[in-house]
Design a protein around this motif. Sequence first.
Motif, PDB file in Angstrom:
ATOM      1  N   THR A 661       0.820  -1.213   0.000  1.00 54.28           N
ATOM      2  CA  THR A 661       0.000   0.000   0.000  1.00 54.28           C
ATOM      3  C   THR A 661       0.848   1.255   0.000  1.00 54.28           C
ATOM      4  O   THR A 661       0.362   2.329  -0.322  1.00 54.28           O
ATOM      5  CB  THR A 661      -0.896   0.027   1.253  1.00 54.28           C
ATOM      6  OG1 THR A 661      -0.057   0.107   2.412  1.00 54.28           O
ATOM      7  CG2 THR A 661      -1.751  -1.225   1.324  1.00 54.28           C
ATOM      8  N   GLY A 662       2.108   1.150   0.412  1.00 59.70           N
ATOM      9  CA  GLY A 662       2.942   2.338   0.523  1.00 59.70           C
ATOM     10  C   GLY A 662       2.655   3.137   1.771  1.00 59.70           C
ATOM     11  O   GLY A 662       3.010   4.303   1.866  1.00 59.70           O
ATOM     12  N   LEU A 663       1.987   2.509   2.766  1.00 55.02           N
ATOM     13  CA  LEU A 663       1.658   3.230   3.993  1.00 55.02           C
ATOM     14  C   LEU A 663       2.412   2.686   5.214  1.00 55.02           C
ATOM     15  O   LEU A 663       2.327   3.249   6.286  1.00 55.02           O
ATOM     16  CB  LEU A 663       0.150   3.153   4.265  1.00 55.02           C
ATOM     17  CG  LEU A 663      -0.707   4.037   3.364  1.00 55.02           C
ATOM     18  CD1 LEU A 663      -2.171   3.732   3.589  1.00 55.02           C
ATOM     19  CD2 LEU A 663      -0.431   5.503   3.616  1.00 55.02           C
ATOM     20  N   GLY A 664       3.156   1.578   5.050  1.00 57.36           N
ATOM     21  CA  GLY A 664       3.840   0.980   6.200  1.00 57.36           C
ATOM     22  C   GLY A 664       4.840   1.909   6.844  1.00 57.36           C
ATOM     23  O   GLY A 664       4.778   2.192   8.037  1.00 57.36           O
ATOM     24  N   LEU A 665       5.798   2.425   6.059  1.00 58.91           N
ATOM     25  CA  LEU A 665       6.817   3.307   6.623  1.00 58.91           C
ATOM     26  C   LEU A 665       6.239   4.653   7.032  1.00 58.91           C
ATOM     27  O   LEU A 665       6.680   5.261   8.010  1.00 58.91           O
ATOM     28  CB  LEU A 665       7.952   3.496   5.619  1.00 58.91           C
ATOM     29  CG  LEU A 665       8.887   2.300   5.439  1.00 58.91           C
ATOM     30  CD1 LEU A 665       9.984   2.634   4.447  1.00 58.91           C
ATOM     31  CD2 LEU A 665       9.507   1.882   6.759  1.00 58.91           C
ATOM     32  N   SER A 666       5.255   5.155   6.275  1.00 59.74           N
ATOM     33  CA  SER A 666       4.648   6.427   6.659  1.00 59.74           C
ATOM     34  C   SER A 666       3.924   6.298   7.991  1.00 59.74           C
ATOM     35  O   SER A 666       3.924   7.217   8.809  1.00 59.74           O
ATOM     36  CB  SER A 666       3.693   6.915   5.566  1.00 59.74           C
ATOM     37  OG  SER A 666       2.610   6.013   5.405  1.00 59.74           O
ATOM     38  N   MET A 667       3.309   5.126   8.225  1.00 57.59           N
ATOM     39  CA  MET A 667       2.655   4.891   9.513  1.00 57.59           C
ATOM     40  C   MET A 667       3.687   4.865  10.643  1.00 57.59           C
ATOM     41  O   MET A 667       3.496   5.467  11.702  1.00 57.59           O
ATOM     42  CB  MET A 667       1.906   3.567   9.467  1.00 57.59           C
ATOM     43  CG  MET A 667       1.266   3.163  10.798  1.00 57.59           C
ATOM     44  SD  MET A 667       0.548   1.518  10.764  1.00 57.59           S
ATOM     45  CE  MET A 667       2.021   0.524  10.653  1.00 57.59           C
ATOM     46  N   ILE A 668       4.824   4.161  10.419  1.00 57.41           N
ATOM     47  CA  ILE A 668       5.870   4.098  11.439  1.00 57.41           C
ATOM     48  C   ILE A 668       6.414   5.491  11.724  1.00 57.41           C
ATOM     49  O   ILE A 668       6.605   5.889  12.879  1.00 57.41           O
ATOM     50  CB  ILE A 668       6.998   3.160  10.962  1.00 57.41           C
ATOM     51  CG1 ILE A 668       6.478   1.725  10.876  1.00 57.41           C
ATOM     52  CG2 ILE A 668       8.199   3.233  11.892  1.00 57.41           C
ATOM     53  CD1 ILE A 668       7.446   0.768  10.230  1.00 57.41           C
ATOM     54  N   TYR A 669       6.649   6.265  10.651  1.00 58.20           N
ATOM     55  CA  TYR A 669       7.166   7.625  10.811  1.00 58.20           C
ATOM     56  C   TYR A 669       6.205   8.470  11.654  1.00 58.20           C
ATOM     57  O   TYR A 669       6.623   9.165  12.593  1.00 58.20           O
ATOM     58  CB  TYR A 669       7.370   8.254   9.434  1.00 58.20           C
ATOM     59  CG  TYR A 669       7.849   9.682   9.490  1.00 58.20           C
ATOM     60  CD1 TYR A 669       9.190   9.986   9.692  1.00 58.20           C
ATOM     61  CD2 TYR A 669       6.960  10.752   9.358  1.00 58.20           C
ATOM     62  CE1 TYR A 669       9.638  11.286   9.744  1.00 58.20           C
ATOM     63  CE2 TYR A 669       7.394  12.063   9.414  1.00 58.20           C
ATOM     64  CZ  TYR A 669       8.731  12.328   9.607  1.00 58.20           C
ATOM     65  OH  TYR A 669       9.165  13.619   9.664  1.00 58.20           O
TER      66      TYR A 669
END
Length: 840
Positions: A661-669
Amino acid sequence: MNRTIAEGAVILAPHGRDAMVAEAMLREAGLDAAASPDLPSFVRTLRSGAGFAIVTEEALRGADLRDLAGFIADQAEWSDFPFIVLTARGGGLERNPGAVRLLETLGNVTFLERPFHPTTLISLARAARRARLRQYEARTQLENVGAAQERLRVALTAGGLAAWTMELNTKTLHASPECKAHYGRAADEPFGYDELIAAIHPEDRDPARAAAERSMATGEHLDVEYRARWRDGSLHWIQVNGRLEYDDRGGISQMVGVSQDVTLRRRTESYQAALIALGDRLRQMDDPAAMSFLAAEILGSTLGVSRAGYGIIDPVAETITIERDWNNAGTTSLAGVLHFRDYGSYIENLKRGELVAIADAREDPRTAPTAAALEAIHARAVLNMPLVDHNNFVALLYLNDKGPRPWITEDITFVRDVADRTQAAIERRHAELSLAALAESLERQVEERTRESEAAQEQLRQAQKMEAVGQLTGGLAHDFNNLLTGISGGLELIEMRIRQGRTAEIDKYVEMARSATKRAAALTHRLLAFSRRQTLDPKPTDINRLIANMEEFLRRSVGPQIEIEVVGAGGLWTTLIDPNQLENALLNLCINARDAMPDGGRITIETANKWLDHVGARDRDLPPGQYVSLSVTDTGTGMSAETIERAFDPFYTTKPLGEGTGLGLSMIYGFVRQSGGQVRIYSELGQGTTMSLYFPRVHANEDAQPESVHNAPPVPSAAGGTVLVVDDEPAIRALIADALDDLGYTAIEAGDGASGLAILQAQPAIQLLVTDVGLPRGMNGRQLADAARVERPDLKVLFITGYAENAVIGNKQLERGMHVLTKPFAVDSLINRIREVIGD
């Protein structure tokens, strides 16, 4: 210890690629080397026989060193096993108490700070090997001497020692061949007292005599170090130890002792101290010219040459322009413009980027015709190191000595280290100055253009904002359209099958809609995490314990092809975080690492205490202070600079279509930043990736946690009672009221905070308040709960919220009896949570 003559190196560097790189360097230099995978096997190899050891500081940090200390303690008297310890950047003794402890444990240690030049490591390795071979020689000699040769046995206890005897009445010196070699003399050459005094450096003669006279006057042992100048002009440090012997009448008859060439040790110590001083002083300097002079000053004083300097080169005119140089006493400056051809033909070598090392201008064919000119400027020995920028010969670092001087490998390596560090500091300073000038210019331009036009700038900012919003909403629309299709399609098919009487097929369509709903909830959760508006439940947490509880789950998640190694710091500080969100973040990082290693590999999970000063904090965009770091390192494909730049963008992914989804790292950030921390990526293509999370330290004890965070708590049984439900959305009120009715509770509904407060005041039998946080008409859910608890402090409250109104709930722990449930929620989750709260 076994009677071995092993010469090879044993390497202990279990983290990263240090072992492989060090082993390759040593083998390329013709030295045997073998790496040990862990500390126990490393000690076993040492006991079976080895020449020397190379270890990384981090391999020993926090480890149980009792077996290693036992090996060192068990050494025979002739043995002093050499260790080379690779420390981290800035890991010198002055700033690294851990290095001092290693020195105390290991004994014969040479520290090498990373990054280092390969020739430095090879030079130290060869020196350690030579020292070990000398120890073997000493052992052989010790085995051959008897009790009657006690003085010789003492003199040859350690490798590299040489025996001497001085008859004090006649000042007759008897020196062994090894002792003569320490002063650059052959075994068959005469070497008496007068030759000894003449060999000592003039500046050290009086202190050496004074030490000998003090020994004879007091009877104490002689212990002195001084410089000796060999006939080829080179300087060597000699350590001399001796003791007095007495005749039958008690008078002093002679002094016996040993000498040792400690040049390498003294040189290494002085080079390391000089590099530390260079780095410390360069960080405090702004002027590039002053930086260049500092390098010349440190080189000149450390190496004891006549002159050291730095100049700008004109390769066409074949000239060097020197603004300022460092000169020893009696040597004059060369400031000005000099023509290379006036002093020889070595300019041709410099143009090709080659180092020019001339030990004696009279003997080198490039300078023999002009030797007189060189000697006139105290440059009979010359070392010229060209500095190249974009394949162009632009500058020169040079050293001159007025007498002949052989330039050994260690000298050249030291000069290169000084040149590299100084050039890097100058380039960094130039970049900072250019950046400052650019920033100032841009600031002026912005001010000018702002004065000329707040409307054009406003339009630009609005356009950029709309572009960013467009990218975000485009990704949202794409994902939510897919999810809504699954939900609406499932509902339509359910309705159709009911009309057709085909109820047996309804379950799969219910599951289709439920699955899409869960994915939509997960999507909004990640978006809220990215926007730093998710609902957090922070608690004082021991991250080491959290990782330990998750370790087996993580191993199952990444599969058998991936090896997981956990390196937990001892005495890890506590941090205030939401442990469930950290678990999700750690799982995401491990899954990403697994996907970057399709053919298998290793994941290292490491924790550490970090005390960030102003420089370290600025590099990580954090306030200075104490932090706990959690790092996940893989041996995978790595990231390009472009990927690192965009890694935290929502909906950005490098995975194939449909696989991310491209949201994994943005969620962690978002989670880490919302927790007051920071995320940093360290990666190179083909070299793997390290993701480092930094969280502020909290001075509190860890909250008690269940042994496994993956097991749901038991659900209490329903006990009846009255519950007030406050939400401005009628559908949600109806959903919660129906769920409460099924449980046997009486539900009362209110659409805003004021109405809810009136009901609470009128009906004291209400056991539980279930309220949305965001309510209309001036009173939010937190204000409602606080107002109700003024008269009813024991009232239990369950907040439900679609995103984190942190100004209302706050980032700290809620008061006792207050709980949070995040929308959207499953009905069974709601039921279980209500039972928990009422039964609490």
